[in-house]
Design a protein around this motif. Structure first.
Motif, mmCIF file in Angstrom:
data_model
loop_
_atom_site.group_PDB
_atom_site.id
_atom_site.type_symbol
_atom_site.label_atom_id
_atom_site.label_comp_id
_atom_site.label_asym_id
_atom_site.label_seq_id
_atom_site.Cartn_x
_atom_site.Cartn_y
_atom_site.Cartn_z
ATOM 1 N N ARG A 33 -6.000 6.137 6.478
ATOM 2 C CA ARG A 33 -5.928 4.460 7.346
ATOM 3 C C ARG A 33 -5.827 3.830 5.818
ATOM 4 O O ARG A 33 -6.222 4.101 4.865
ATOM 5 C CB ARG A 33 -7.247 4.666 8.086
ATOM 6 N N ASP A 34 -5.197 2.404 6.376
ATOM 7 C CA ASP A 34 -4.624 1.975 5.479
ATOM 8 C C ASP A 34 -3.790 1.712 4.173
ATOM 9 O O ASP A 34 -3.510 1.529 3.416
ATOM 10 C CB ASP A 34 -5.839 1.226 4.483
ATOM 11 N N GLU A 35 -3.061 2.927 4.235
ATOM 12 C CA GLU A 35 -1.990 3.785 3.645
ATOM 13 C C GLU A 35 -1.229 2.337 3.823
ATOM 14 O O GLU A 35 -0.630 2.895 4.827
ATOM 15 C CB GLU A 35 -2.410 5.794 3.748
ATOM 16 N N ILE A 36 0.050 2.996 2.993
ATOM 17 C CA ILE A 36 1.135 1.943 2.980
ATOM 18 C C ILE A 36 2.261 2.779 3.583
ATOM 19 O O ILE A 36 2.557 3.883 3.002
ATOM 20 C CB ILE A 36 1.601 1.082 1.850
ATOM 21 N N ILE A 37 2.482 2.278 4.318
ATOM 22 C CA ILE A 37 4.070 2.709 5.164
ATOM 23 C C ILE A 37 5.554 2.506 4.734
ATOM 24 O O ILE A 37 6.371 3.337 4.372
ATOM 25 C CB ILE A 37 3.660 3.226 6.602
ATOM 26 N N VAL A 38 5.078 1.481 5.145
ATOM 27 C CA VAL A 38 7.039 0.611 4.251
ATOM 28 C C VAL A 38 6.669 -0.709 4.482
ATOM 29 O O VAL A 38 5.668 -1.593 4.040
ATOM 30 C CB VAL A 38 7.737 0.611 6.061
ATOM 31 N N ASP A 39 7.660 -1.225 3.166
ATOM 32 C CA ASP A 39 7.672 -1.991 2.658
ATOM 33 C C ASP A 39 8.609 -3.346 3.955
ATOM 34 O O ASP A 39 9.884 -2.841 3.575
ATOM 35 C CB ASP A 39 7.802 -2.496 0.771
ATOM 36 N N ILE A 40 9.040 -4.836 3.755
ATOM 37 C CA ILE A 40 9.627 -5.232 3.872
ATOM 38 C C ILE A 40 9.631 -6.011 3.250
ATOM 39 O O ILE A 40 9.027 -7.325 2.788
ATOM 40 C CB ILE A 40 9.006 -5.945 5.447
ATOM 41 N N GLU A 41 11.267 -6.917 2.625
ATOM 42 C CA GLU A 41 11.270 -8.262 1.909
ATOM 43 C C GLU A 41 11.602 -9.335 2.568
ATOM 44 O O GLU A 41 12.641 -8.857 3.026
ATOM 45 C CB GLU A 41 12.504 -7.616 0.687
ATOM 46 N N THR A 42 11.462 -10.361 2.382
ATOM 47 C CA THR A 42 11.065 -11.655 3.008
ATOM 48 C C THR A 42 12.016 -12.566 1.540
ATOM 49 O O THR A 42 12.431 -11.978 0.353
ATOM 50 C CB THR A 42 10.767 -12.032 3.649
ATOM 51 N N ASP A 43 12.741 -13.640 2.077
ATOM 52 C CA ASP A 43 13.427 -14.612 1.059
ATOM 53 C C ASP A 43 12.505 -14.924 0.022
ATOM 54 O O ASP A 43 12.849 -15.463 -1.144
ATOM 55 C CB ASP A 43 13.839 -15.630 1.750
ATOM 56 N N LYS A 44 11.022 -13.942 0.134
ATOM 57 C CA LYS A 44 10.110 -14.952 -1.220
ATOM 58 C C LYS A 44 8.881 -13.966 -0.895
ATOM 59 O O LYS A 44 8.745 -13.848 -2.655
ATOM 60 C CB LYS A 44 9.055 -16.364 -0.023
ATOM 61 N N VAL A 45 8.602 -13.727 -0.379
ATOM 62 C CA VAL A 45 7.466 -12.685 -0.539
ATOM 63 C C VAL A 45 7.931 -10.590 0.040
ATOM 64 O O VAL A 45 8.737 -10.522 0.326
ATOM 65 C CB VAL A 45 6.626 -12.421 0.002
ATOM 66 N N VAL A 46 7.378 -9.381 -0.499
ATOM 67 C CA VAL A 46 7.530 -8.404 -0.125
ATOM 68 C C VAL A 46 6.125 -8.130 1.038
ATOM 69 O O VAL A 46 4.888 -7.695 -0.110
ATOM 70 C CB VAL A 46 7.581 -7.530 -1.330
ATOM 71 N N LEU A 47 6.301 -7.706 2.017
ATOM 72 C CA LEU A 47 4.869 -7.052 3.177
ATOM 73 C C LEU A 47 5.268 -5.528 2.957
ATOM 74 O O LEU A 47 5.663 -5.320 3.505
ATOM 75 C CB LEU A 47 5.584 -8.340 4.205
ATOM 76 N N GLU A 48 3.913 -5.725 2.501
ATOM 77 C CA GLU A 48 3.502 -4.094 3.159
ATOM 78 C C GLU A 48 3.014 -4.306 4.442
ATOM 79 O O GLU A 48 1.657 -4.461 4.745
ATOM 80 C CB GLU A 48 2.596 -4.039 1.640
ATOM 81 N N ILE A 49 3.139 -2.980 4.663
ATOM 82 C CA ILE A 49 3.189 -2.344 5.938
ATOM 83 C C ILE A 49 1.773 -1.045 5.800
ATOM 84 O O ILE A 49 2.298 -0.202 5.868
ATOM 85 C CB ILE A 49 3.773 -2.739 7.223
ATOM 86 N N PRO A 50 0.522 -0.981 6.194
ATOM 87 C CA PRO A 50 -0.276 -0.374 6.301
ATOM 88 C C PRO A 50 -0.680 0.831 7.673
ATOM 89 O O PRO A 50 0.384 0.413 8.357
ATOM 90 C CB PRO A 50 -1.431 -0.808 5.905
ATOM 91 N N ALA A 51 -1.035 1.987 7.374
ATOM 92 C CA ALA A 51 -1.653 2.406 8.372
ATOM 93 C C ALA A 51 -3.029 1.609 9.391
ATOM 94 O O ALA A 51 -3.611 2.039 8.680
ATOM 95 C CB ALA A 51 -1.685 3.841 8.226
ATOM 96 N N SER A 52 -2.374 1.581 10.417
ATOM 97 C CA SER A 52 -4.486 0.918 11.031
ATOM 98 C C SER A 52 -5.558 1.929 11.534
ATOM 99 O O SER A 52 -6.049 2.220 11.686
ATOM 100 C CB SER A 52 -3.350 0.625 11.956
ATOM 101 N N THR A 53 -4.706 3.801 11.283
ATOM 102 C CA THR A 53 -5.622 4.564 11.564
ATOM 103 C C THR A 53 -4.915 5.891 10.942
ATOM 104 O O THR A 53 -3.825 5.813 10.467
ATOM 105 C CB THR A 53 -5.582 5.028 13.195
ATOM 106 N N ASP A 54 -5.912 6.675 10.783
ATOM 107 C CA ASP A 54 -5.514 8.475 10.381
ATOM 108 C C ASP A 54 -3.684 8.808 11.803
ATOM 109 O O ASP A 54 -4.474 8.372 11.883
ATOM 110 C CB ASP A 54 -6.311 9.514 10.293
ATOM 111 N N GLY A 55 -3.157 9.841 10.919
ATOM 112 C CA GLY A 55 -2.174 10.461 11.834
ATOM 113 C C GLY A 55 -1.190 10.467 11.108
ATOM 114 O O GLY A 55 -1.536 10.669 10.388
#
Length: 405
Positions: A33-55
């Motif tokens: 849970r909360d471990e980063i899965i994927v990074d998304i780059e936008t024109d301004k910032v980088v968004l980190e998408i974490p895991a919502s649960t263990d799995g």
């Protein structure tokens, strides 16, 4: 087993889409849970998408480099009902360790089978038992296989010498590497080109004697750091001087909006920071209300967030004037480009000891060039030169900031 979608969060305002720049996990990898899965780059910032649960990461629907929008499904995460990740059995772990040990033992040459004659033969040829290729499956070293190995080694060395002496082989390969520009780099290029094409930009220069600022830092720097937990840098002096100069010349703190001039009654100072992704300009909000320690702490915080891709849209939004410090890279002088929609930018540079006039004599002083680039459509020469001269005076005599003259 339940499936949970990995979804692109709501993108910040004015950001239409983003690009997948990195999947940190592969299909079948276990996640906490909360471990980063994927990074998304936008024109301004980088968004980190974490895991919502263990799995376990079950599917990846969007590959790296592809464009995504708000609410789009990126993949799925499989989790059990009790949200636990299966552990690797101890039996399997012991089996893996045994296989590794067996592999290592198979690669070791049995040194006990070497007799005195063989040892003398190997010594004469400067050979070690562990350097002999494992050609004898019985782990017995014989003069025959040693001689074959010696012959092969000599042949390889001779061929290597020939290749090194050949003028053709000494030429380095002329390779090229092509990588796509990041979204931030593309955005920076578009903004810089628009500045060149849509503004009447001029740059005025001056130089400042930094001896007073250096003396204050040398005298009070240690106490400042002890009390506030941050070093006393040059940037806090620059910000204080700039804010006071902007109060006296409000046109430099204004901007053009269509056919209107917008005067800002606040002072949000953008600080140019170099990051691995490119140049960014986080903002010191209400810089006129900040103390020197607050300025130094905020700049340190923004620098760390910039290097670790943790800056938010709020950190980058706004700004009425920009300061860029090319001196950290050794720049002696430059003509900085305006940061739109702002109308001016101050460039500070490296401090160098130069012979200068002082009280009718020539002295070796720590001098620094200042450069103020401005939009001539809004700012005239009187305002630009006066603003830069004010910054120079306040840096040469910082006491003027205290007495407000």
């Amino acid at each position: 087993m339940n499936n949970i979608h990995i979804i692109v969060p709501e993108l910040p305002e004015s950001v239409v889409d983003g690009t997948i720049i990195a999947w940190h996990k592969k299909i079948g990898d276990m996640l906490r849970r909360d471990e980063i899965i994927v990074d998304i780059e936008t024109d301004k910032v980088v968004l980190e998408i974490p895991a919502s649960t263990d799995g376990i990461l079950e599917t990846i629907l969007v590959k790296e480099g592809e464009t995504v929008t708000s609410g789009q499904i990126l993949g799925s995460l499989g989790c059990s009902d009790n949200n636990t990740i299966p552990a690797i059995s101890s039996t399997q772990t012991k089996k893996n360790i045994s296989l590794e040990k067996e592999t290592v033992l198979q690669k070791v040459v049995n040194l006990q089978t070497i007799g005195p004659a063989m040892r003398r033969f190997m010594s004469e040829n400067n050979l070690e038992a562990r350097t002999i290729k494992e050609k004898d499956h019985d782990d017995n070293l014989t003069q025959k296989n040693i001689t074959q190995d010696l012959f092969q080694t000599t042949k390889t060395q001779d061929q290597s010498t020939i290749n090194q002496e050949s003028p053709v082989s000494s030429l380095a390969p002329r390779n090229e590497t092509r990588i796509p520009m990041s979204r931030l780099r593309v955005k920076i290029a578009e903004r810089l080109l628009r500045v060149k094409n849509t503004t009447a930009m001029l740059t005025t220069f001056n130089e400042v004697n930094m001896q007073s600022v250096i003396s204050i830092r040398n005298k009070h720097g240690a106490l400042f750091e002890k009390r506030h937990g941050v070093r006393l840098g040059f940037m806090s002096f620059y910000v204080k001087a700039v804010v006071e100069a902007l109060k006296r010349y409000p046109e430099v703190n204004a901007c053009i909006d269509g056919l209107d001039i917008v005067y800002h009654n606040y002072f949000d100072i953008s600080i140019a920071i170099s990051t691995p992704r490119g140049l960014i300009t986080p903002v010191l909000k209400n810089a006129n209300t900040l103390s020197m320690s607050d300025i130094e702490k905020k700049i340190k915080e923004l620098s760390i967030k910039g290097r670790t891709n943790k800056l938010t849209i709020e950190d980058l939004t706004g700004g009425t004037f920009t300061i860029t410090n090319g001196g950290v890279f050794g720049s002696l002088m430059s003509t900085p480009l305006i940061n739109p929609p702002q109308s001016a930018i101050l460039g500070v540079h490296v401090i160098k000891d130069r012979p200068s006039a002082l009280n009718g004599t020539v002295a070796l002083l720590p001098m620094m060039y200042l450069a103020l680039s401005y939009d001539h459509r809004l700012i005239d020469g009187r305002e630009s030169v006066g603003c830069l001269a004010t910054i120079k005076d306040l840096l040469e005599d910082p006491c003027l900031l205290l007495v407000n003259v």
